[in-house]
Design an enzyme around this catalytic site. Structure first.
Site, PDB file in Angstrom:
ATOM      1  N   GLU A 122       0.844  -1.189   0.000  1.00 27.61           N
ATOM      2  CA  GLU A 122       0.000   0.000   0.000  1.00 27.61           C
ATOM      3  C   GLU A 122       0.881   1.241   0.000  1.00 27.61           C
ATOM      4  OE1 GLU A 122      -2.872  -0.275   3.146  1.00 27.61           O
ATOM      5  OE2 GLU A 122      -3.961  -1.891   2.164  1.00 27.61           O
ATOM      6  N   HIS A 239      -9.205   9.871   4.547  1.00 27.67           N
ATOM      7  CA  HIS A 239      -8.990   8.898   3.474  1.00 27.67           C
ATOM      8  C   HIS A 239      -9.349   9.562   2.158  1.00 27.67           C
ATOM      9  CE1 HIS A 239      -8.924   5.289   1.097  1.00 27.67           C
ATOM     10  NE2 HIS A 239      -8.465   4.615   2.136  1.00 27.67           N
ATOM     11  N   ARG A 285      -1.252   9.686   2.119  1.00 23.56           N
ATOM     12  CA  ARG A 285      -2.689   9.960   2.076  1.00 23.56           C
ATOM     13  C   ARG A 285      -3.028  11.446   2.151  1.00 23.56           C
ATOM     14  NH1 ARG A 285      -5.391   5.147   5.812  1.00 23.56           N
ATOM     15  NH2 ARG A 285      -5.360   3.555   4.181  1.00 23.56           N
ATOM     16  N   HIS A 344     -11.040   9.580   8.392  1.00 24.90           N
ATOM     17  CA  HIS A 344     -10.796   8.138   8.415  1.00 24.90           C
ATOM     18  C   HIS A 344     -10.104   7.663   9.678  1.00 24.90           C
ATOM     19  CE1 HIS A 344     -10.326   4.200   6.663  1.00 24.90           C
ATOM     20  NE2 HIS A 344      -9.002   4.240   6.735  1.00 24.90           N
ATOM     21  N   ARG A 379      -0.452   8.647   9.622  1.00 23.86           N
ATOM     22  CA  ARG A 379      -0.344   7.194   9.767  1.00 23.86           C
ATOM     23  C   ARG A 379       0.000   6.518   8.445  1.00 23.86           C
ATOM     24  NH1 ARG A 379      -4.090   2.999   8.857  1.00 23.86           N
ATOM     25  NH2 ARG A 379      -5.656   4.540   8.287  1.00 23.86           N
TER      26      ARG A 379
END
Length: 541
Positions: A122, A239, A285, A344, A379
């Site tokens: 990811e 997100h 992100r 998120h 994160r």
């Protein structure tokens, strides 16, 4: 951090009470067995947990070509320079053991024909290290396995239908939880020698979120009201690719789709990430979220195009996303998916040490409600489930070492039939609606001083109108986030200030606030010109 000595067992006092029936709470309870544990949860265990909604998986360096050091480096690179390095290395080193624990509890992680875990990559990971279940079903599968294990463990009492409202304290020592029966006004005290907050995040404070309604900041507010130190509250991860079909919570188009090669385009079909970041769709992100936010705000729209990368394999490889799209009339095999940033994950929370101890005696915190320092300002993908199980296990070990031999589990009967939770009055409903709109507009993807002061002024006015503790807790949590965001006059990680768009090296440090400090910031904001303008515009003065 401190945890005072425990008194002799009393039959009416639990050894441990855990608030929250998600991954953190259930994993901690299982690790504490056979010690008697009471788990309090407003919803049936597993049903209202953000953990169950996680699609990507759990990050762990378990392949031969990977290492805990490499995982730690990736985590700290994304964390914006404020990760606690010792915490990060501890987390990545213990990752393999926790994955094996989950396998032992029956989690069906994807494996190849030789029985080796199948790993995916990811955003911002340097190796394939995300352990998944059927592409996008890791969270649901993990929770199903743990719920089954908990139901079969006689030392765990699950009390469903009770909403934690306040911590019971004697000075700095936490001695229990006061909880209200959901849908009513009946309250019960749950005294215990150890309290673990595992109540989840703050997603439902925002108008657009991927989190369930139970993620509303209650645990954060309960701890803050009791005097606990809150860390890094300004750092909220949005997100990038929530599916924009008007649902609340918004369904999620997992980041794994971009890992498989899906691209982001505007409504004209033009790819826009190429001009923004060398990593394109796999940039961190916060970068992707701001890019999508800009496209949507400019009226060009944003769409996740999976047609070439996934195509006809979509229903089998990503069944959760496929079902969400089909339910909204979108066929992702043939059509680009409309997307929008949504709240998120909260990197901030109750300050804890490596064993999950908070600044209050006899109080631990695990999962999204806690701030261990592992995530820093942003994160790394799929580190949330990892942090949860690592520190839930450490909390259990810490408590076991502090307490005498556990007694036999025996509890009086409690009526915990879940009642209708729709008894809010019109003032409360309006307050929650205003709070969520204000958080999304002023404390969201892009922030500035004017909007943050206005938001704090609105929250001050809302708090004076509401009496129910559960509503006050939501407002307090929102104030904590907004005050921390106003105090950090720079942009870093998940916190972006358009009036301070650059990172300030002098502010490359964590934030620590108490509620008393938050109240001072909020009062000043309410008295400011921006605060007065916001109140006048919203007719809340």
């Amino acid at each position: 951090m401190s945890a005072s000595s425990f008194a002799s067992p009393a039959p009416h006092i639990d050894d441990v009470v855990i608030l929250g029936g998600g991954l953190a709470g259930l994993f901690c309870a299982l690790k504490l067995a056979p010690r008697p544990v009471t788990v309090l949860t407003a919803s049936p265990i597993g049903k209202g947990a953000s953990s169950a909604w996680a699609q990507g998986g759990i990050a762990a360096a378990v392949s031969e070509q990977d290492s805990a050091d490499a995982h730690a480096r990736d985590t700290m690179e994304v964390g914006g320079g404020i990760c606690e390095e010792k915490i990060v290395r501890l987390m990545t080193q213990e990752a393999g053991d926790r994955v094996r624990d989950l396998l032992g509890y029956g989690v069906p992680f994807d494996q190849d024909l030789e029985g080796k875990l199948q790993l995916s990559r990811e955003a911002a990971h340097s190796e394939n290290r995300v352990v998944r279940v059927r592409g996008d079903m890791a969270g649901r599968a993990i929770m199903d396995a743990l719920v089954a294990a908990v139901r079969e463990t006689p030392s765990i009492r699950v009390v469903e239908g009770y909403l934690g409202e306040s911590l019971i304290c004697e000075g700095k020592r936490v001695t229990g939880i006061l909880a209200r029966r959901r849908g009513g006004m009946e309250r019960l005290a749950f005294p215990a020698k150890a309290i673990v907050l595992a109540s989840g995040g703050i997603g439902h404070l925002y108008g657009v979120t991927t989190n369930p309604s139970e993620a509303n900041g209650h645990g954060l507010a309960m701890a803050a009201r009791a005097g606990a130190i809150i860390a890094d509250a300004e750092f909220v991860q949005f997100h990038p690719t929530a599916i924009d079909v008007g649902r609340d919570p918004a369904p999620l188009a997992t980041e794994a789709l971009r890992g498989e090669g899906a691209i982001l385009v505007d409504k004209a079909g033009k790819r826009f990430m190429e001009a923004i970041d060398p990593l394109k769709e796999l940039a961190p992100r916060d970068v992707v979220a701001r890019a999508i936010f800009a496209e949507v705000t400019a009226g060009r729209g944003a769409f996740l195009d999976c047609r070439a990368s996934v195509g006809a394999a979509f229903p089998e490889r990503f069944p959760t996303v496929y079902a969400a799209c089909k339910g909204a009339g979108i066929d992702p095999v043939k059509d680009p998916i409309p997307v929008v940033p949504a709240e998120h994950y909260h990197m901030g929370g109750i300050l804890t040490d490596a064993n999950g101890r908070t600044s209050l005696d006899n109080l631990w915190a695990a999962g999204e409600v806690a701030s261990t320092g592992a995530h820093g300002a942003n994160r790394l993908a799929s580190n949330s489930l990892l942090e949860t199980v690592v520190f839930a296990a450490r909390i259990a070990e810490d408590i076991q070492g502090l307490m005498p031999t556990p007694r036999t589990a025996h509890w009086p009967k409690i009526d915990h039939t879940i009642q209708d939770a729709s008894q809010r009055n019109e003032v409360e409903r309006a307050a929650i609606s205003t709070l969520r709109k204000t958080m999304s507009a002023n404390v969201g993807v892009i922030r500035n001083a004017e909007g943050l002061r206005g938001a704090l002024a609105v929250f001050q006015a809302l708090e004076r109108r509401c009496e129910r503790v559960s509503i006050t807790n939501m407002i307090v949590a929102a104030k904590v986030v907004a005050a921390a965001a106003l105090a950090r006059t720079e942009s870093r990680g998940g916190h972006y200030r358009e009036d301070y768009p650059d990172a300030d090296p002098a502010q490359a440090r964590r934030t620590f606030l108490t509620l008393a400090e938050v109240e001072m910031i909020a009062q000043a904001a309410e008295e400011s010109e921006a605060g007065q303008r916001a109140l006048a515009a919203g007719e809340l003065a």
